[in-house]
Design a protein around this motif. Structure first.
Motif, short mmCIF file in Angstrom:
data_model
loop_
_atom_site.label_atom_id
_atom_site.label_comp_id
_atom_site.label_asym_id
_atom_site.label_seq_id
_atom_site.Cartn_x
_atom_site.Cartn_y
_atom_site.Cartn_z
N TRP A 74 -38.59 7.22 -39.84
CA TRP A 74 -38.43 7.00 -38.40
C TRP A 74 -38.32 8.32 -37.63
O TRP A 74 -37.82 8.34 -36.51
N ARG A 75 -38.79 9.39 -38.22
CA ARG A 75 -38.83 10.69 -37.53
C ARG A 75 -40.25 10.91 -37.03
O ARG A 75 -41.18 11.08 -37.84
N PRO A 76 -40.47 10.94 -35.72
CA PRO A 76 -41.83 10.99 -35.18
C PRO A 76 -42.67 12.15 -35.68
O PRO A 76 -43.87 11.99 -35.92
N ILE A 77 -42.06 13.32 -35.87
CA ILE A 77 -42.87 14.48 -36.27
C ILE A 77 -43.32 14.40 -37.72
O ILE A 77 -44.22 15.13 -38.14
N TYR A 78 -42.70 13.53 -38.52
CA TYR A 78 -43.07 13.37 -39.92
C TYR A 78 -43.77 12.06 -40.21
O TYR A 78 -44.41 11.92 -41.24
N SER A 79 -43.63 11.09 -39.33
CA SER A 79 -44.01 9.73 -39.67
C SER A 79 -45.42 9.38 -39.21
O SER A 79 -46.21 10.22 -38.85
N TYR A 80 -45.68 8.07 -39.24
CA TYR A 80 -47.00 7.56 -38.90
C TYR A 80 -47.34 7.83 -37.45
O TYR A 80 -46.48 8.05 -36.61
N LYS A 81 -48.62 7.82 -37.17
CA LYS A 81 -49.11 7.91 -35.80
C LYS A 81 -49.84 6.62 -35.49
O LYS A 81 -50.85 6.32 -36.12
N PRO A 82 -49.39 5.80 -34.58
CA PRO A 82 -48.17 5.98 -33.79
C PRO A 82 -46.92 5.60 -34.59
O PRO A 82 -47.01 4.87 -35.57
N ILE A 83 -45.76 6.04 -34.12
CA ILE A 83 -44.49 5.80 -34.80
C ILE A 83 -44.16 4.30 -34.85
O ILE A 83 -43.44 3.85 -35.74
N THR A 84 -44.73 3.53 -33.94
CA THR A 84 -44.45 2.09 -33.92
C THR A 84 -44.89 1.38 -35.20
O THR A 84 -44.36 0.32 -35.54
N LEU A 85 -45.83 1.96 -35.93
CA LEU A 85 -46.26 1.36 -37.20
C LEU A 85 -45.10 1.34 -38.19
O LEU A 85 -45.01 0.43 -39.03
N ALA A 86 -44.21 2.34 -38.11
CA ALA A 86 -43.07 2.39 -39.00
C ALA A 86 -42.00 1.36 -38.62
O ALA A 86 -41.03 1.17 -39.35
N TYR A 87 -42.20 0.70 -37.49
CA TYR A 87 -41.31 -0.39 -37.06
C TYR A 87 -42.02 -1.74 -37.18
O TYR A 87 -41.63 -2.71 -36.56
N LEU A 88 -43.08 -1.76 -37.98
CA LEU A 88 -43.81 -2.99 -38.28
C LEU A 88 -44.47 -3.60 -37.04
O LEU A 88 -44.53 -4.82 -36.88
N ASP A 89 -45.01 -2.74 -36.20
CA ASP A 89 -45.68 -3.19 -34.98
C ASP A 89 -46.82 -4.16 -35.30
O ASP A 89 -47.08 -5.11 -34.55
N PHE A 90 -47.50 -3.93 -36.42
CA PHE A 90 -48.64 -4.78 -36.79
C PHE A 90 -48.23 -6.21 -37.05
O PHE A 90 -49.07 -7.12 -37.03
N ALA A 91 -46.93 -6.45 -37.31
CA ALA A 91 -46.46 -7.80 -37.63
C ALA A 91 -45.57 -8.38 -36.53
O ALA A 91 -44.89 -9.39 -36.74
N LYS A 92 -45.61 -7.78 -35.35
CA LYS A 92 -44.66 -8.19 -34.30
C LYS A 92 -44.84 -9.64 -33.85
O LYS A 92 -43.89 -10.26 -33.36
N ASP A 93 -46.03 -10.18 -34.01
CA ASP A 93 -46.27 -11.56 -33.56
C ASP A 93 -46.21 -12.56 -34.70
O ASP A 93 -46.52 -13.74 -34.50
#
Length: 265
Positions: free
Chosen positions: A13-32
């Motif tokens: 969950w550190r933006p400079i090290y994590s996925y681009k965009p950071i929302t992917l690390a919060y499971l954005d792809f499964a939000k629905d």
């Protein structure tokens, strides 16, 4: 087709090290997706400084509220989650510590691996003259030979042979066999604790000190952190208190497994 997603750990969950965009690390792809459980296990920001942009913070806070359970790796991250993500979080063990030392020993026992090439093991990610001085001081005091757990893979001037990383089994064996460890790495500190090795961890602010402070405080090992030669106490043996370490591990492992079971049912 999935029942649950677990995200973590390290500095995911550190933006400079994590996925681009950071929302992917919060499971954005499964939000629905309404039929899955979402769990964060030992997610880490790496630092106690808030590094998100306002836009990232808003998006990630909305996603964090969809999680069934949130746990973080550092003490400071509990407050970070509450203040910036508007969610509650539990402080838990790094997942590497959910296994016991003997679980790791079983990975390299009986294999044809190199024997110790010295007594003082170093695993330094960002080499500096001051870190080299610390290593020399400890080695000289105890008359130890120094050997490395990592290759010079980031040194563009090193030979190809010097840049080949050892297999994980060799890396684990090196820590297990060492008589003393000096490192600037979080996970090298973890395995020094698990294997009960005398160790010194050198502060590495660029890679995040919050996680080191939190780990050492958990086991009452704050005095193992140094920033310069001046911080060294060469009269100390720097051996962890095995009884205290095992007691903390037992309690924390139960808490972690309860968190996972309760949120994955």
């Amino acid at each position: 087709e999935y029942d649950a997603f677990v995200v973590g750990s390290d500095q995911i969950w550190r933006p400079i090290y994590s996925y681009k965009p950071i929302t992917l690390a919060y499971l954005d792809f499964a939000k629905d997706w309404n039929n899955v459980r979402r769990v964060a296990y030992a997610a880490s920001f790496g630092t106690d400084k808030w590094e998100y942009t306002p836009r990232q913070a808003k998006a990630c806070a909305a996603l964090a509220r969809l999680f069934d359970g949130v746990s973080v790796r550092e003490e400071a991250a509990v407050k970070t989650c509450r203040e910036h993500l508007r969610c509650e979080a539990l402080h838990v063990l790094d997942p590497t510590m959910l296994l016991k030392a003997e679980d790791y020993v079983s990975l390299f026992e009986g294999q044809s691996l190199e024997e110790p090439r010295g007594q003082l093991l170093t695993y330094v990610l960002d080499e500096t003259p001051e870190k080299a001085r610390i290593i020399r001081e400890v080695a000289g005091r105890h008359h130890y030979e120094v050997y490395r757990a990592n290759s010079r893979y980031e040194d563009g001037f090193a030979s190809l042979e010097e840049r080949v990383q050892p297999p994980v089994e060799q890396w684990l064996k090196d820590f297990h066999d060492a008589r003393f460890v000096i490192t600037d790495s979080f996970h090298a500190t973890v395995f020094s604790i698990l294997f009960g090795k005398p160790f010194v961890v050198i502060g590495n602010a660029n890679r995040g000190l919050s996680r080191i402070h939190s780990l050492l405080r958990m086991f009452g090992l704050e005095e193992h952190l140094v920033h310069s030669v001046a911080d060294l106490n060469l009269d100390r043996d720097y051996a962890p208190d095995a009884g205290r370490v095992n007691e903390v591990l037992e309690v924390r492992r139960r808490e972690a497994m309860a968190f996972l079971k309760n949120n994955l049912r």
